[in-house]
Design an enzyme around this catalytic site. Structure first.
Site, PDB file in Angstrom:
ATOM      1  N   PRO A 132      -0.008 -11.796  -4.097  1.00  0.00           N
ATOM      2  CA  PRO A 132      -0.644 -11.525  -2.800  1.00  0.00           C
ATOM      3  C   PRO A 132      -2.072 -10.969  -2.871  1.00  0.00           C
ATOM      4  CG  PRO A 132       1.021  -9.867  -3.285  1.00  0.00           C
ATOM      5  CD  PRO A 132       1.134 -10.907  -4.350  1.00  0.00           C
TER       6      PRO A 132
ATOM      7  N   TYR B 243     -12.796 -15.497  -1.662  1.00  0.00           N
ATOM      8  CA  TYR B 243     -12.033 -14.687  -0.705  1.00  0.00           C
ATOM      9  C   TYR B 243     -12.056 -15.306   0.689  1.00  0.00           C
ATOM     10  CZ  TYR B 243      -9.746 -10.557   1.162  1.00  0.00           C
ATOM     11  OH  TYR B 243      -8.824  -9.710   1.752  1.00  0.00           O
TER      12      TYR B 243
ATOM     13  N   LYS C 166      -3.905 -15.240  -0.330  1.00  0.00           N
ATOM     14  CA  LYS C 166      -4.111 -16.696  -0.293  1.00  0.00           C
ATOM     15  C   LYS C 166      -2.860 -17.495   0.099  1.00  0.00           C
ATOM     16  CE  LYS C 166      -8.395 -16.850  -1.114  1.00  0.00           C
ATOM     17  NZ  LYS C 166      -8.967 -16.619   0.219  1.00  0.00           N
TER      18      LYS C 166
ATOM     19  N   TYR D 230      -9.267  -2.491  -1.704  1.00  0.00           N
ATOM     20  CA  TYR D 230      -8.519  -2.887  -2.896  1.00  0.00           C
ATOM     21  C   TYR D 230      -8.821  -1.841  -3.961  1.00  0.00           C
ATOM     22  CZ  TYR D 230      -7.644  -7.515  -0.855  1.00  0.00           C
ATOM     23  OH  TYR D 230      -7.225  -8.554  -0.050  1.00  0.00           O
TER      24      TYR D 230
ATOM     25  N   HIS E 134     -13.581  -9.408   9.844  1.00  0.00           N
ATOM     26  CA  HIS E 134     -13.953  -8.544   8.718  1.00  0.00           C
ATOM     27  C   HIS E 134     -15.098  -9.191   7.948  1.00  0.00           C
ATOM     28  CE1 HIS E 134     -10.388  -5.597   8.179  1.00  0.00           C
ATOM     29  NE2 HIS E 134     -10.570  -5.903   9.449  1.00  0.00           N
TER      30      HIS E 134
HETATM   31  C1  PHB Z   1      -1.722  -7.540   4.149  1.00  0.00           C
HETATM   32  O1  PHB Z   1      -2.351  -7.068   5.108  1.00  0.00           O
HETATM   33  O2  PHB Z   1      -0.490  -7.607   4.162  1.00  0.00           O
HETATM   34  C2  PHB Z   1      -2.493  -8.011   2.976  1.00  0.00           C
HETATM   35  C3  PHB Z   1      -3.878  -8.074   3.035  1.00  0.00           C
HETATM   36  C4  PHB Z   1      -4.599  -8.490   1.948  1.00  0.00           C
HETATM   37  C5  PHB Z   1      -3.955  -8.869   0.803  1.00  0.00           C
HETATM   38  C6  PHB Z   1      -2.573  -8.838   0.730  1.00  0.00           C
HETATM   39  C7  PHB Z   1      -1.844  -8.419   1.812  1.00  0.00           C
HETATM   40  O3  PHB Z   1      -4.693  -9.256  -0.265  1.00  0.00           O
END
Ligand code: PHB
Ligand code: APR
Length: 389
Positions: A292, A384, A296, A200, A72
């Site tokens: 989450p 990130y 991280k 997001y 990504h």
């Molecule tokens: C997930 O794919 O479970 C996931 C991805 C990004 C995040 C949190 C969880 O920031």
């Protein structure tokens, strides 16, 4: 029994450490409370920083990750119907790899098995003894039978609810914690992801995240109330709410289907200091938790493993304890930065029950700044994709 390093916990931290040490001829025994199937049944975030990928390569476990993981180069951030993209690769030269934590853990179990590594499953009553002296040992029971392993060092990789952190006297330990006033309701569904990058979403109805495991398996989350239970949320209600929180064009092309997993996770920031007590070293969730947002959790566990692995190699190969003496401080320096990023990104994206109209304006103007300012985007992207070890 005697070994060089007893590793408590067979999650990703413990397995990765054990596999890395083995490649350098350092012996370990892993003690896991659950079964392998139980550990592999947990569903966790799956975004890997370059540093973790490097460790998996060094561990000889990165073939499937490179074959099946998805690179990504950026992510989308939305606010209502507005959306912008942060290009990690352009801004930092580094992408992330989306690869499920379950798959990574499976690869590590396979590698340990192939190497003839020692893992004891379904152990109970793990007790750490003598960690502050020269004769550390661990006692435990398996199938009702009492056992003891003497060792040089103990790695506490037993997660947030493990025994390792508790073994450090309270007089030595300081804990820092923030509990967030909401949770994440997540579902896994056998549907194609709505977009080829993560989204997001900040919306006036609360946060949402569109993620994925592969081209046929999606992972979606919505911010929920701490009083909600999974049974309050039918699949239909979940999809409807998700659609209301992401930009219209994304909602229109969202493919829905039955959930194959649904769960609620609370959000917490937590750090314990120090991460070393005598011959006991804490790694991963045993020492710290992040919310989450930004994925991280696994990546901070990996940087701990890196510092501890380096320190133990220095000890066994060069007879120097410089690395293990510096472990706690080195690990914590990086952890606190990941804590800051996860806290910041969570604060930016969620609706807080107590948020005033001023707080809301601050959030919106920060999002606006991030959308339009390259320096802000670069700082976000650097965090990130992962700060250097
Ligand atoms: C997930 O794919 O479970 C996931 C991805 C990004 C995040 C949190 C969880 O920031
Ligand atoms: N004895 C033996 N094993 C234990 C004990 C105990 N007393 N307590 C817990 N364990 C085991 C758990 O069953 C689990 O398999 O330790 C393991 C810890 O694994 P994780 O919780 O996955 O922690 P860690 O390996 O540090 O991985 C960090 O996992 O929790 C996520 O968000 C976190 O993604 C991050 C990653």
């Amino acid at each position: 029994m005697k070994t060089q390093v007893v590793i408590i916990g067979g999650g990703p931290s413990g397995l990765l450490l054990s596999q890395l040490l083995d490649r350098r001829g350092i012996e370990s025994v892993v003690l896991e409370r659950k079964t392998k199937e139980y550990v592999l049944g947990r569903i966790r975030a799956g975004v890997l920083e370059r540093g973790l990928v490097g460790l998996m390569e060094e561990a000889g476990c990165a073939d499937r990750l490179h074959a099946e993981g998805i690179v990504h180069d950026g992510t989308l951030v939305s606010h209502g119907d507005d959306m912008f993209r942060i290009d990690f690769t352009e801004l930092t030269g580094t992408p992330v790899i989306v690869y499920g934590q379950t798959e990574l853990t499976r690869d590590l179990y396979d590698a340990r098995k192939e190497a003839g590594g020692s893992i004891e499953f379904e152990v109970d009553d793990v007790t750490i003894l003598g960690a502050d002296g020269d004769a550390p040992h661990v006692t435990y029971t398996v199938g009702g039978e009492a056992r003891r392993i003497d060792c040089d060092f103990i790695a506490g990789c037993d997660g947030f609810h493990g025994v390792s952190r508790q073994a450090i006297p309270l007089s030595v330990r300081t804990e820092y914690e923030k509990v967030y006033p909401f949770g994440w309701l997540g579902i896994l569904s056998e549907t194609p992801p709505v977009h080829d990058e993560l989204i997001y979403a900040n919306s006036e109805r609360g946060f949402a995240l569109c993620s994925m495991r592969n081209s046929k398996l999606s992972r979606y989350y919505i911010q929920c109330s701490l009083s909600d239970s999974v049974n309050d949320w039918t699949d239909e209600a979940f999809w409807q709410e998700l659609k209301r929180r992401i930009p219209g064009p994304m909602a229109d092309k969202l493919v829905t289907g039955p959930s194959i997993e649904k769960s609620i996770a609370p959000l917490r920031s937590f750090v314990t200091e120090p991460m070393r007590w005598g011959r006991l070293f804490l790694c991963g969730d045993a020492a710290h938790i992040v919310p989450p947002t930004g994925a991280k959790g696994l990546n901070t566990a990996a940087s701990d493993v890196h510092y501890l692995y380096e320190g133990l190699c220095e000890f066994y190969k060069a007879g120097s304890s410089t690395g293990i003496d510096a472990y706690s401080q080195r690990a914590l320096n990086r952890i606190w930065k990941a804590e800051r990023f996860s806290w910041w990104f969570s604060s930016l994206m969620h609706r807080y029950p107590e948020q005033s109209s001023f707080d809301l304006k601050m959030q919106i103007s920060e999002l606006d700044f991030l959308r339009s300012n390259k320096a802000a985007q670069t700082a976000m992207a650097q965090n990130y994709v992962g700060l250097p070890y």
